[in-house]
Motif scaffolding. Sequence first.
Motif, mmCIF file in Angstrom:
data_model
loop_
_atom_site.group_PDB
_atom_site.id
_atom_site.type_symbol
_atom_site.label_atom_id
_atom_site.label_comp_id
_atom_site.label_asym_id
_atom_site.label_seq_id
_atom_site.Cartn_x
_atom_site.Cartn_y
_atom_site.Cartn_z
ATOM 1 N N ASP A 15 -80.699 60.797 -18.220
ATOM 2 C CA ASP A 15 -79.632 61.606 -18.824
ATOM 3 C C ASP A 15 -80.027 62.299 -20.123
ATOM 4 O O ASP A 15 -79.214 62.460 -21.024
ATOM 5 C CB ASP A 15 -78.373 60.754 -19.069
ATOM 6 C CG ASP A 15 -77.740 60.286 -17.786
ATOM 7 O OD1 ASP A 15 -77.740 61.052 -16.809
ATOM 8 O OD2 ASP A 15 -77.236 59.138 -17.762
ATOM 9 N N LYS A 46 -78.666 67.478 -12.323
ATOM 10 C CA LYS A 46 -78.124 66.390 -13.142
ATOM 11 C C LYS A 46 -78.285 65.034 -12.469
ATOM 12 O O LYS A 46 -78.494 64.032 -13.142
ATOM 13 C CB LYS A 46 -76.664 66.671 -13.481
ATOM 14 C CG LYS A 46 -76.534 67.813 -14.470
ATOM 15 C CD LYS A 46 -75.093 68.143 -14.782
ATOM 16 C CE LYS A 46 -75.026 69.301 -15.764
ATOM 17 N NZ LYS A 46 -73.643 69.673 -16.070
ATOM 18 N N THR A 47 -78.205 64.973 -11.149
ATOM 19 C CA THR A 47 -78.381 63.680 -10.472
ATOM 20 C C THR A 47 -79.831 63.215 -10.527
ATOM 21 O O THR A 47 -80.095 62.023 -10.468
ATOM 22 C CB THR A 47 -77.927 63.722 -8.999
ATOM 23 O OG1 THR A 47 -78.739 64.633 -8.271
ATOM 24 C CG2 THR A 47 -76.462 64.097 -8.883
ATOM 25 N N ASP A 73 -81.858 63.771 -13.081
ATOM 26 C CA ASP A 73 -82.176 63.457 -14.465
ATOM 27 C C ASP A 73 -81.790 61.997 -14.719
ATOM 28 O O ASP A 73 -80.735 61.687 -15.252
ATOM 29 C CB ASP A 73 -81.416 64.406 -15.391
ATOM 30 C CG ASP A 73 -81.637 64.114 -16.853
ATOM 31 O OD1 ASP A 73 -82.622 63.429 -17.197
ATOM 32 O OD2 ASP A 73 -80.804 64.573 -17.663
ATOM 33 N N GLU A 86 -77.086 73.032 -10.031
ATOM 34 C CA GLU A 86 -76.982 72.317 -11.307
ATOM 35 C C GLU A 86 -76.564 70.859 -11.103
ATOM 36 O O GLU A 86 -77.080 69.952 -11.768
ATOM 37 C CB GLU A 86 -75.996 73.038 -12.216
ATOM 38 C CG GLU A 86 -75.922 72.465 -13.614
ATOM 39 C CD GLU A 86 -75.020 73.286 -14.505
ATOM 40 O OE1 GLU A 86 -75.319 73.333 -15.709
ATOM 41 O OE2 GLU A 86 -74.021 73.860 -14.021
ATOM 42 N N LYS A 87 -75.647 70.625 -10.186
ATOM 43 C CA LYS A 87 -75.234 69.243 -9.906
ATOM 44 C C LYS A 87 -76.406 68.416 -9.411
ATOM 45 O O LYS A 87 -76.572 67.260 -9.787
ATOM 46 C CB LYS A 87 -74.089 69.215 -8.892
ATOM 47 C CG LYS A 87 -72.775 69.646 -9.485
ATOM 48 C CD LYS A 87 -71.675 69.701 -8.455
ATOM 49 C CE LYS A 87 -70.420 70.296 -9.079
ATOM 50 N NZ LYS A 87 -69.381 70.541 -8.098
ATOM 51 N N ILE A 134 -82.476 72.542 -18.006
ATOM 52 C CA ILE A 134 -81.510 73.355 -17.275
ATOM 53 C C ILE A 134 -81.840 74.847 -17.396
ATOM 54 O O ILE A 134 -81.578 75.621 -16.482
ATOM 55 C CB ILE A 134 -80.058 73.042 -17.703
ATOM 56 C CG1 ILE A 134 -79.055 73.575 -16.674
ATOM 57 C CG2 ILE A 134 -79.774 73.564 -19.093
ATOM 58 C CD1 ILE A 134 -79.161 72.955 -15.313
ATOM 59 N N LEU A 178 -81.070 65.447 -20.086
ATOM 60 C CA LEU A 178 -80.942 66.858 -19.719
ATOM 61 C C LEU A 178 -82.294 67.519 -19.472
ATOM 62 O O LEU A 178 -82.434 68.729 -19.571
ATOM 63 C CB LEU A 178 -80.148 67.638 -20.773
ATOM 64 C CG LEU A 178 -78.735 67.121 -21.021
ATOM 65 C CD1 LEU A 178 -78.076 67.897 -22.134
ATOM 66 C CD2 LEU A 178 -77.905 67.180 -19.755
#
Length: 138
Positions: A54, A48-49, A51, A44-45, A96, A56
């Motif tokens: 931001d 997010k990097t 994306d 998941e981390k 996600i 999602l």
Amino acid sequence: MKIIILLCLLTAVLGYSYNDTMIEEDFRELDRNSDGSYSFDEFEKRFKTLDVNDDLRINFVEFHKCLRPGTPLPISYAVFNIYDQLDNHKDSFTDIWNAKMTFSVMDINHDKNVTLEELKHHVAELNQRTTYASGVTA
């Protein structure tokens, strides 16, 4: 960083020489704590990097930019479409929820961790599915 939470990692195997050594290198990058597997938190981390805006979601442009250099566009697009449709919607992004489904599919023994062997197995399956969809043979 040239991988997208494994989504990019898996895509790179298709259509050009993506060998076990490369998979192992990419796996080590994903396994941030070097314990021999990566957890959904690590997965998941990474998501997010990647994306960049931001929102999602990872769109095709974000997806393709994170791949190893030289990955053919038809291959990238074929794999992106597989992940895009994991939620039964072709909505032109991976979110996600798609990532959770991808992780679940890769976690063969359902221990909430993906090992190198599980990753290699998933890459082989993905290769089979996308070779036909992309029109590019490995």
